[in-house]
Design a protein around this motif. Structure first.
Motif, PDB file in Angstrom:
ATOM      1  N   ARG A  11       0.837  -1.197   0.000  1.00 19.66           N
ATOM      2  CA  ARG A  11       0.000   0.000   0.000  1.00 19.66           C
ATOM      3  C   ARG A  11       0.867   1.239   0.000  1.00 19.66           C
ATOM      4  O   ARG A  11       1.809   1.357   0.768  1.00 19.66           O
ATOM      5  CB  ARG A  11      -0.927   0.023   1.222  1.00 19.66           C
ATOM      6  CG  ARG A  11      -1.813   1.277   1.269  1.00 19.66           C
ATOM      7  CD  ARG A  11      -2.848   1.196   2.367  1.00 19.66           C
ATOM      8  NE  ARG A  11      -3.849   0.173   2.088  1.00 19.66           N
ATOM      9  CZ  ARG A  11      -4.946   0.374   1.345  1.00 19.66           C
ATOM     10  NH1 ARG A  11      -5.190   1.549   0.823  1.00 19.66           N
ATOM     11  NH2 ARG A  11      -5.790  -0.619   1.146  1.00 19.66           N
ATOM     12  N   HIS A  12       0.520   2.147  -0.888  1.00 17.96           N
ATOM     13  CA  HIS A  12       1.263   3.392  -1.037  1.00 17.96           C
ATOM     14  C   HIS A  12       0.358   4.559  -0.666  1.00 17.96           C
ATOM     15  O   HIS A  12      -0.822   4.576  -1.014  1.00 17.96           O
ATOM     16  CB  HIS A  12       1.710   3.521  -2.498  1.00 17.96           C
ATOM     17  CG  HIS A  12       2.147   4.892  -2.864  1.00 17.96           C
ATOM     18  ND1 HIS A  12       1.286   5.845  -3.369  1.00 17.96           N
ATOM     19  CD2 HIS A  12       3.341   5.481  -2.762  1.00 17.96           C
ATOM     20  CE1 HIS A  12       1.957   6.961  -3.564  1.00 17.96           C
ATOM     21  NE2 HIS A  12       3.200   6.766  -3.212  1.00 17.96           N
ATOM     22  N   LYS A  13       0.911   5.517   0.065  1.00 21.64           N
ATOM     23  CA  LYS A  13       0.128   6.658   0.537  1.00 21.64           C
ATOM     24  C   LYS A  13       1.051   7.863   0.591  1.00 21.64           C
ATOM     25  O   LYS A  13       2.160   7.756   1.129  1.00 21.64           O
ATOM     26  CB  LYS A  13      -0.322   6.334   1.969  1.00 21.64           C
ATOM     27  CG  LYS A  13      -1.613   6.937   2.430  1.00 21.64           C
ATOM     28  CD  LYS A  13      -1.878   6.364   3.829  1.00 21.64           C
ATOM     29  CE  LYS A  13      -3.317   6.499   4.220  1.00 21.64           C
ATOM     30  NZ  LYS A  13      -3.589   5.829   5.493  1.00 21.64           N
ATOM     31  N   ASP A  14       0.630   9.022   0.032  1.00 20.25           N
ATOM     32  CA  ASP A  14       1.530  10.177   0.120  1.00 20.25           C
ATOM     33  C   ASP A  14       0.868  11.371   0.798  1.00 20.25           C
ATOM     34  O   ASP A  14      -0.322  11.351   1.133  1.00 20.25           O
ATOM     35  CB  ASP A  14       2.111  10.537  -1.253  1.00 20.25           C
ATOM     36  CG  ASP A  14       1.135  11.308  -2.132  1.00 20.25           C
ATOM     37  OD1 ASP A  14       0.052  11.688  -1.657  1.00 20.25           O
ATOM     38  OD2 ASP A  14       1.479  11.537  -3.305  1.00 20.25           O
ATOM     39  N   ASN A  15       1.658  12.418   0.997  1.00 22.58           N
ATOM     40  CA  ASN A  15       1.204  13.591   1.752  1.00 22.58           C
ATOM     41  C   ASN A  15       0.299  14.502   0.926  1.00 22.58           C
ATOM     42  O   ASN A  15      -0.180  15.509   1.432  1.00 22.58           O
ATOM     43  CB  ASN A  15       2.407  14.383   2.288  1.00 22.58           C
ATOM     44  CG  ASN A  15       3.299  14.913   1.173  1.00 22.58           C
ATOM     45  OD1 ASN A  15       3.375  14.320   0.098  1.00 22.58           O
ATOM     46  ND2 ASN A  15       3.979  16.009   1.425  1.00 22.58           N
ATOM     47  N   HIS A  61      -2.660  11.035  -2.197  1.00 21.70           N
ATOM     48  CA  HIS A  61      -2.683   9.942  -3.178  1.00 21.70           C
ATOM     49  C   HIS A  61      -2.453   8.610  -2.458  1.00 21.70           C
ATOM     50  O   HIS A  61      -1.569   8.497  -1.630  1.00 21.70           O
ATOM     51  CB  HIS A  61      -1.588  10.165  -4.209  1.00 21.70           C
ATOM     52  CG  HIS A  61      -1.635   9.201  -5.341  1.00 21.70           C
ATOM     53  ND1 HIS A  61      -2.301   9.470  -6.505  1.00 21.70           N
ATOM     54  CD2 HIS A  61      -1.131   7.941  -5.458  1.00 21.70           C
ATOM     55  CE1 HIS A  61      -2.199   8.419  -7.305  1.00 21.70           C
ATOM     56  NE2 HIS A  61      -1.501   7.488  -6.706  1.00 21.70           N
ATOM     57  N   GLU A  62      -3.274   7.608  -2.802  1.00 26.54           N
ATOM     58  CA  GLU A  62      -3.170   6.323  -2.129  1.00 26.54           C
ATOM     59  C   GLU A  62      -3.530   5.207  -3.095  1.00 26.54           C
ATOM     60  O   GLU A  62      -4.386   5.384  -3.966  1.00 26.54           O
ATOM     61  CB  GLU A  62      -4.132   6.291  -0.927  1.00 26.54           C
ATOM     62  CG  GLU A  62      -4.035   5.028  -0.102  1.00 26.54           C
ATOM     63  CD  GLU A  62      -4.792   5.124   1.230  1.00 26.54           C
ATOM     64  OE1 GLU A  62      -5.329   6.212   1.532  1.00 26.54           O
ATOM     65  OE2 GLU A  62      -4.853   4.119   1.932  1.00 26.54           O
ATOM     66  N   HIS A  67       6.035   9.933   1.386  1.00 31.69           N
ATOM     67  CA  HIS A  67       5.099   8.813   1.259  1.00 31.69           C
ATOM     68  C   HIS A  67       5.510   7.624   2.127  1.00 31.69           C
ATOM     69  O   HIS A  67       6.625   7.569   2.636  1.00 31.69           O
ATOM     70  CB  HIS A  67       4.940   8.397  -0.213  1.00 31.69           C
ATOM     71  CG  HIS A  67       6.096   7.629  -0.783  1.00 31.69           C
ATOM     72  ND1 HIS A  67       6.005   6.913  -1.945  1.00 31.69           N
ATOM     73  CD2 HIS A  67       7.371   7.458  -0.353  1.00 31.69           C
ATOM     74  CE1 HIS A  67       7.166   6.327  -2.208  1.00 31.69           C
ATOM     75  NE2 HIS A  67       8.015   6.638  -1.273  1.00 31.69           N
ATOM     76  N   SER A  68       4.563   6.703   2.266  1.00 31.19           N
ATOM     77  CA  SER A  68       4.854   5.437   2.927  1.00 31.19           C
ATOM     78  C   SER A  68       4.568   4.311   1.944  1.00 31.19           C
ATOM     79  O   SER A  68       3.705   4.442   1.065  1.00 31.19           O
ATOM     80  CB  SER A  68       4.001   5.268   4.187  1.00 31.19           C
ATOM     81  OG  SER A  68       2.632   5.297   3.849  1.00 31.19           O
ATOM     82  N   GLU A  69       5.314   3.236   2.086  1.00 33.52           N
ATOM     83  CA  GLU A  69       5.134   2.045   1.257  1.00 33.52           C
ATOM     84  C   GLU A  69       5.113   0.870   2.240  1.00 33.52           C
ATOM     85  O   GLU A  69       6.147   0.517   2.799  1.00 33.52           O
ATOM     86  CB  GLU A  69       6.298   1.916   0.275  1.00 33.52           C
ATOM     87  CG  GLU A  69       6.419   3.096  -0.672  1.00 33.52           C
ATOM     88  CD  GLU A  69       7.817   3.245  -1.269  1.00 33.52           C
ATOM     89  OE1 GLU A  69       7.994   2.877  -2.437  1.00 33.52           O
ATOM     90  OE2 GLU A  69       8.721   3.726  -0.575  1.00 33.52           O
ATOM     91  N   GLU A  73       0.798  -4.901   2.460  1.00 30.53           N
ATOM     92  CA  GLU A  73      -0.634  -5.033   2.754  1.00 30.53           C
ATOM     93  C   GLU A  73      -0.908  -6.509   3.058  1.00 30.53           C
ATOM     94  O   GLU A  73      -1.796  -7.122   2.493  1.00 30.53           O
ATOM     95  CB  GLU A  73      -1.425  -4.552   1.522  1.00 30.53           C
ATOM     96  CG  GLU A  73      -2.906  -4.494   1.684  1.00 30.53           C
ATOM     97  CD  GLU A  73      -3.391  -3.225   2.362  1.00 30.53           C
ATOM     98  OE1 GLU A  73      -2.576  -2.483   2.916  1.00 30.53           O
ATOM     99  OE2 GLU A  73      -4.615  -3.007   2.322  1.00 30.53           O
TER     100      GLU A  73
END
Ligand code: FE2
Length: 289
Positions: free
Chosen positions: A86-90, A93-94, A113-115, A118
């Motif tokens: 799972r990718h999520k940014d500031n 965007h996810e 972002h975080s990676e 999942e």
């Protein structure tokens, strides 16, 4: 020696210039991986800055993932073979990358972002590649190109070879969905049954590497073996020739246009000068990403 007219039109084959198995490394919050490019042994292959392979069915090796961290000045390409990330940014965007899927992220002037895996069990297997951006594009707006496995075209040859085309165009005309005009990347996942071959024009302007995922490949018209889980850096030339040594083999064929610009890098920032690196740290600390 004089070349005949016929020889003059033949692309020059790229021989194998060097091989490396990479080094065991740990990144993020303790994800165990193999660093293939971006190590003391192989700093970079302009414009390829880093190539990591992560592969484990032990959650302790990956469960901590990559909590929020910044990037500036280049692109990250994540290609998953097994598992989910799972990718999520500031910027809000996810998304989730699934097996066979690709996330091609242009960090440009910066994202945080975080990676994160999942999954808490099972096999996680994939690659992350960093491709440099030219000076003129390092501060562009961040951008994503995301493709699930079903949208990546597969080319099947008569000899059974199957080529998944993430970026670039094969000699037979299959074009991958990911694009970056400044570096004209080629990113193929090539599966060869025993005895099959694959040939691809790669312009002399491009750096070119092959990572052997499974089996033992050969490289070049005069076949030189590339052992399993090794990276081959190819020499100058205009065409890549891949073969097998009698067993099925699979590899990533990656190429991109050399930039020939100064590289200043520190952790997740890759710029042209040290002053720009200092600026990146300042901007990150001041929440200007
Ligand atoms: Fe990242």
């Amino acid at each position: 020696m004089t070349r005949t007219a016929n020889e003059a039109t033949q692309p020059v084959d790229r021989p194998l210039a060097g091989i490396t198995p990479g080094i065991p490394a740990s990144d993020g919050a303790g994800v165990r991986l193999t660093r293939i490019i971006g190590s003391p042994q192989l700093d970079m292959v302009d414009p390829l800055l880093l190539l990591d392979c992560f592969e484990s069915d032990n959650p302790d090796d990956y469960i901590a993932g990559f909590p929020p961290h910044p990037h500036r000045g280049f692109e990250t390409v994540t290609y998953l073979l097994a598992g989910r990330m799972r990718h999520k940014d500031n910027a809000g965007h996810e998304g989730v990358i699934e097996p066979g899927g690709v996330q091609w992220m242009t960090a440009g002037r910066g994202i945080v972002h975080s990676e994160m895996p999942e999954q808490d069990a099972g096999l996680l297997r994939g690659f992350q590649l960093w491709i440099n951006l030219p000076a003129t594009e390092k501060m562009t707006a961040p951008e994503y190109q995301e493709f699930d496995g079903a949208t990546i075209p597969e080319e099947r040859q008569d000899d059974g070879a199957v080529v998944r085309v993430v970026a670039g165009t094969t000699d037979a005309g299959t074009t991958g969905p990911a694009k970056r005009p400044s570096t004209e990347p080629i990113y193929f996942d090539v599966a060869l049954p025993a005895g099959a071959t694959f040939s691809q024009r790669v312009p002399s302007s491009h750096a070119c590497v092959v990572f052997s995922i499974e089996g033992e490949l050969t490289i070049g018209e005069e076949p030189t073996p590339l052992p399993t889980r090794h990276l081959g850096v190819l020499d100058a030339g205009e065409r890549v020739t891949l073969g097998t040594t009698g067993r099925p083999a699979r590899c990533l064929l990656i190429a991109a246009k050399r930039l020939g610009e100064p590289v200043a890098r520190h952790g997740p920032f890759v710029m042209n000068t040290q002053a720009e690196i200092v600026q990146a740290f300042d901007d990150y600390r001041a929440n200007r990403f």
